[in-house]
Design a protein around this motif. Structure first.
Motif, short mmCIF file in Angstrom:
data_model
loop_
_atom_site.label_atom_id
_atom_site.label_comp_id
_atom_site.label_asym_id
_atom_site.label_seq_id
_atom_site.Cartn_x
_atom_site.Cartn_y
_atom_site.Cartn_z
N UNK A 15 6.71 12.09 -4.15
CA UNK A 15 6.41 12.75 -2.88
C UNK A 15 4.94 12.59 -2.51
N UNK A 16 4.07 12.74 -3.55
CA UNK A 16 2.63 12.64 -3.31
C UNK A 16 2.28 11.28 -2.72
N UNK A 17 3.07 10.26 -3.06
CA UNK A 17 2.78 8.92 -2.56
C UNK A 17 3.44 8.66 -1.21
N UNK A 18 4.18 9.64 -0.70
CA UNK A 18 4.71 9.51 0.65
C UNK A 18 6.18 9.16 0.75
N UNK A 19 6.82 8.88 -0.38
CA UNK A 19 8.23 8.51 -0.31
C UNK A 19 9.11 9.75 -0.45
N UNK A 70 0.87 -1.18 0.00
CA UNK A 70 0.00 0.00 0.00
C UNK A 70 0.91 1.24 0.00
N UNK A 71 0.34 2.42 -0.30
CA UNK A 71 1.17 3.64 -0.28
C UNK A 71 1.84 3.85 1.08
N UNK A 72 1.22 3.33 2.17
CA UNK A 72 1.80 3.49 3.50
C UNK A 72 3.19 2.87 3.58
N UNK A 73 3.38 1.77 2.83
CA UNK A 73 4.68 1.10 2.85
C UNK A 73 5.78 1.97 2.25
N UNK A 74 5.38 2.99 1.47
CA UNK A 74 6.37 3.86 0.82
C UNK A 74 6.88 4.95 1.76
#
Ligand code: NA
Ligand code: NA
Lengths: 162, 301, 431
Positions: B159-163, B137-141
């Motif tokens: 960045x938008x995906x959290x990484x 999931x995006x959380x893993x990023x």
């Protein structure tokens, strides 16, 4: 004239010192930001490469002034002093030829094309044309230093060297 | 000489489907022109990087090159549409758009930059691969350092995906992945396989966030020097080459995935909706920009 | 096509013999052949663009950083302590300082993956020290250039990655394993030459020191040795890339020399920065001009034409492999490593495979071969760097290079005809 040349030399040296410092700080910040910030700096890679182009090309003019470029002078040393003087002048003229066509003319054209097409660098958003201005600027410096070398070759008294 | 030679430079190796499609382009050009036009191909970055070869086309010392639409953003801002995630629903939608007026307009738009776009090659969809932990999931990023292409939009996407988007040059990427300077990268299956990154990044999560096509460019200077007949031959040869490449690409994607699975790579098929939701704020932030308007048009198709 | 090749080569040598700087000679010859083939304005613009493009590379940043850290280490007491330590340990052997040079280059080339970085870093502090100890500066410069190339084979190595991609099917991990043994063999062969040269020239032998003093010297060198730990540890531990390691080395060297030892004053720094910019730019202009030349060679298909001609010469495998090697040595003299690998792998690898050679072994062979080319005049980044640091002339280091070439060539022949050398370690590890 002498003051002007002295000023150009100083300006060139100062720019190079600042540029070296800039590269160092950019890459050190690249490493630090990766650990200190959640969001590592994304512009440092490009910034350091662009400054390197400036140091590499502009510094070449400084190195030329210092006569520290690598050459092959075994043959020229065997010539008579008069022939040496003529040969060295021809070499300076060849350097002027290269600087005029490739650095000044080609470099200027490259600047014009990239500025006209408004090409933007990927992460800094800097106009690529501005990066390339180092080519014509260095071309002018090479021509200046070549003319000074020719002048120094043909005046008798070394005290008057520019 | 009795025939015209066009010089084409690109950065891929000769195994790549795009290189093979260019060889087909040369054959078809030879065939249609009855030997009057030939193509000479220079693979493997012999003539420069993608951006540098585009400049050579503008200067007029090289005839053709292949470029990914992503770095083209620096020349032609409309091209940024391809670096925005989840603009296209699937491969069918993607090609419907490219073959529509939108695709044609994007190509003709770059003529202002002394470039003639000849057509699109398939470069599939880009997905994340990581060396330490799998991405479900995006959380893993979150908190992972992901290598991105050197493009502002690509940076914003990751960045938008959290990484944390980390630009690393392509040449340093293998070592950077191996030594953990970055935790992962993103690319399409054939590139993941051919670059050997699967040897060290053992998790491949097919979230298919962006589809960035390759574009075959011709120098406008060269194009304008061709007769109408010659331009027609080149266009016909190009459309044959595009059809051939799309077949090759499908095959190459399937084979690459099979090969990395055989090698023991864990291939993950995550729930894409979670990733689509993660980039919604990013899409909304673009709403008033030209890219946002184009995006709405594409989504409506 | 042939005309272009002749003009390029003749033009270059004429300018060189006239004492035009090497970089300008390359640039002028390149300019002339491009102008012969396309209109003047696009031609000169292309040369200018290729020159800028050639140095627009993050990996090249290793050069200014390691030149700079080398200068600081040299003046700041770091190099002095390192060398005293190494001398205390192996200085009593004939050619001890030269051996120290080879080992440091191997260590540094191994971790940085860049011959250019190794030459800049080791050369900057070893060359002045070897000169002080009575070594011929030309020999020292030649040795540093040759020894720095071992890092191309000992992993990690960027050029092996380039080869793996050009070959289209070799595992990078396997290639890395394959490089260890040949890399060590080149290092040992060069050390053997040092030993012999030192014996012949009667280089000064240091007396064997009492154990207490050896211990003291080693202790004094520990903060300096920590620089190596920091660089290796940082790269292996994934804290920074090999290029970034250069910048970290500068910072650490500054802290030690300015802050800790106080042997460099802050007001001396601008001059040190300027000096490193000068050395860097000499190399950069050469790389820039060489990049433009490589472009003309490629677009005129000169390498391909030449190699096709070569392969028509024999059908004996041993002879063909020898011819390929000799051809590549000539290529390497003129062409930079990366374009040479990219151009010739697709041409010669199929031929080598037909003769029964594995892509793994061929990769090691081509990289070792081009390593010889890297330190062969007229074009070679490591040569330019050592000459610039040692303040010596290209022609002066050719003679001392000859025994080193012989040593490298012997290893090259072993690698070419004994597959075991390249394949044993990867096979043992299950690749
Ligand atoms: Na290495
Ligand atoms: Na060479």
């Amino acid at each position: 004239m002498r003051t002007l040349i002295r000023f150009v030399d100083k300006l060139l040296a100062g720019t190079l010192i600042l540029a070296m410092l800039g590269i160092l700080l950019a890459v050190v910040w690249q490493v630090i930001s990766r650990y200190l910030l959640k969001d590592p700096a994304s512009v440092t890679e490009e910034l350091s490469r662009f400054i390197l182009i400036w140091v590499g090309i502009l510094g070449a003019a400084y190195a030329y002034r210092q006569k520290s470029h690598l050459g092959f002078n075994l043959l020229v040393q065997k010539l008579s002093p008069k022939s040496q003087q003529i040969m060295l002048t021809i070499v300076e003229l060849l350097v002027i030829l290269f600087s005029t066509f490739v650095l000044m003319l080609g470099g200027k054209e490259l600047v014009v094309i990239t500025l006209e097409l408004d090409q933007i660098s990927a992460s800094l958003g800097v106009k690529m044309g501005l990066i390339y201005t180092v080519l014509p600027i260095t071309g002018v410096l090479f021509v200046l230093y070549s003319i000074i070398n020719i002048y120094n070759l043909w005046i008798a008294d070394s005290k008057e060297s520019l | 000489s009795d025939h015209l030679v066009l010089r084409l430079g690109h950065t891929l190796d000769t195994q790549h489907s795009v290189h093979k499609a260019m060889e087909r382009l040369g054959d078809r050009l030879d065939y249609y022109s009855r030997g009057q036009m030939k193509l000479e191909i220079f693979p493997g970055s012999q003539l420069g990087t993608e951006r540098e070869m585009v400049e050579l086309l503008q200067i007029g010392s090289l005839d053709m090159t292949k470029v990914s639409a992503s770095p083209l953003e620096g020349f032609a801002p409309a091209m940024k549409i391809f670096s925005i995630p989840y603009v296209f629903r699937d491969n069918t939608h993607f090609w419907k758009v490219l073959n529509s007026d939108i695709g044609t307009e994007l190509l003709t738009g770059i003529e202002a930059f002394r470039l003639k776009g000849l057509g699109y090659y398939d470069a599939g969809s880009r997905s994340f691969y990581t060396n330490e932990k799998p991405i479900h999931t995006p959380k893993d990023l979150v908190g992972l350092k992901i290598r991105v292409l050197n493009s502002p939009t690509a940076v914003q996407t990751v960045r938008a995906m959290g990484a944390a988007a980390t630009p690393v040059s392509w040449g340093e990427l293998y070592t950077a992945l191996q030594q953990g300077v970055v935790d992962g990268a993103e690319n399409n299956p054939p590139s993941y396989f051919l670059s050997k990154h699967y040897e060290i990044a053992r998790y491949y999560s097919l979230d298919e966030h962006t589809s960035v096509p390759d574009i075959l460019l011709c120098s406008l200077r060269t194009w304008n020097q061709l007769t109408e007949q010659q331009q027609d031959w080149l266009a016909k040869a190009m459309s044959d080459s595009v059809i051939y490449q799309r077949e090759l690409w499908q095959q190459s994607t399937k084979e690459s995935l099979q090969k990395v699975i055989d090698d023991g790579v864990e291939v993950i098929y995550p729930d894409k909706q979670a990733f689509v939701d993660a980039v919604t704020p990013f899409h909304e932030s673009l709403a008033d920009t030209p890219a946002g308007k184009l995006m709405r048009k594409i989504k409506a198709m | 096509m042939e005309m272009t090749a002749i003009v390029l080569i003749v033009g270059f040598f004429v300018f060189l013999l006239m004492n035009v700087p090497v970089s300008i000679s390359i640039g002028l010859a390149t300019m002339i052949v491009i102008v012969m083939n396309i209109d003047l304005i696009p031609a000169v613009t292309t040369v200018a663009q290729r020159m800028a493009g050639g140095i627009n590379s993050f990996a090249l940043l290793a050069i200014p950083f390691f030149v700079l850290s080398g200068l600081i280490m040299g003046r700041g007491g770091i190099a002095k302590r390192l060398i005293e330590c190494a001398m205390a340990l192996i200085g009593a052997l004939p050619g001890g300082l030269a051996l120290v040079n080879v080992v440091s280059c191997m260590l540094f080339g191994a971790i940085s993956g860049s011959a250019v970085a190794a030459t800049s870093a080791i050369g900057s502090f070893m060359l002045p020290e070897m000169k002080k100890a009575g070594y011929d500066p030309n020999f020292s410069a030649a040795l540093t250039a040759a020894a720095s190339t071992t890092g191309m084979l000992i992993p990690p190595s960027n050029i092996l990655i380039v080869y793996a991609i050009a070959s289209g099917g070799v595992s990078i991990a396997a290639l890395f394993m394959a490089g260890y043994l040949p890399g060590l063999m080149v290092g040992l062969a060069l050390m053997l030459v040092c030993f012999i040269v030192a014996k012949i020239n009667n280089y000064p032998l240091s007396a064997r020191l009492p154990l207490a003093i050896v211990f003291k010297k080693v202790l004094a060198a520990i903060p300096s040795l920590f620089l190596i730990v920091l660089v290796i540890g940082g790269i292996v531990g994934g804290i920074f890339t090999a290029t970034e390691a250069g910048a970290i080395a500068v910072v650490y060297a500054l802290i030690l020399s300015v802050g800790f030892y106080g042997e460099v004053k802050l007001k001396q720094l601008p001059e040190i920065f300027l000096k490193s910019a000068e050395t860097t730019s000499i190399v950069m202009l050469l790389i820039a001009a060489s990049t433009a030349m490589s472009w003309v060679l490629s677009i005129e298909s000169i390498p391909q034409t030449m190699s096709q001609f070569m392969l028509g010469l024999s059908d004996n495998p041993i002879v063909i492999l020898l011819l390929i090697n000799l051809f590549l040595i000539v290529v390497g003299a003129f062409l930079d490593m990366t374009p040479a690998v990219l151009i010739f792998t697709p041409i010669f690898l199929p031929v080598a495979e037909q003769l029964g050679m594995s892509p793994l072994q061929f990769g090691i062979m081509i990289v070792l071969n081009l390593s010889i080319g890297l330190c062969s005049p007229p074009v070679g980044a490591v040569l330019f760097i050592t000459c610039a640091i040692a303040k010596t002339k290209l022609e002066a280091i050719i003679r001392p290079l000859i025994p080193l070439y012989v040593a490298m060539f012997v290893v090259l022949m072993l690698v070419t005809y004994v597959p075991w050398i390249s394949e044993a370690i990867p096979a043992w590890l299950g690749f």
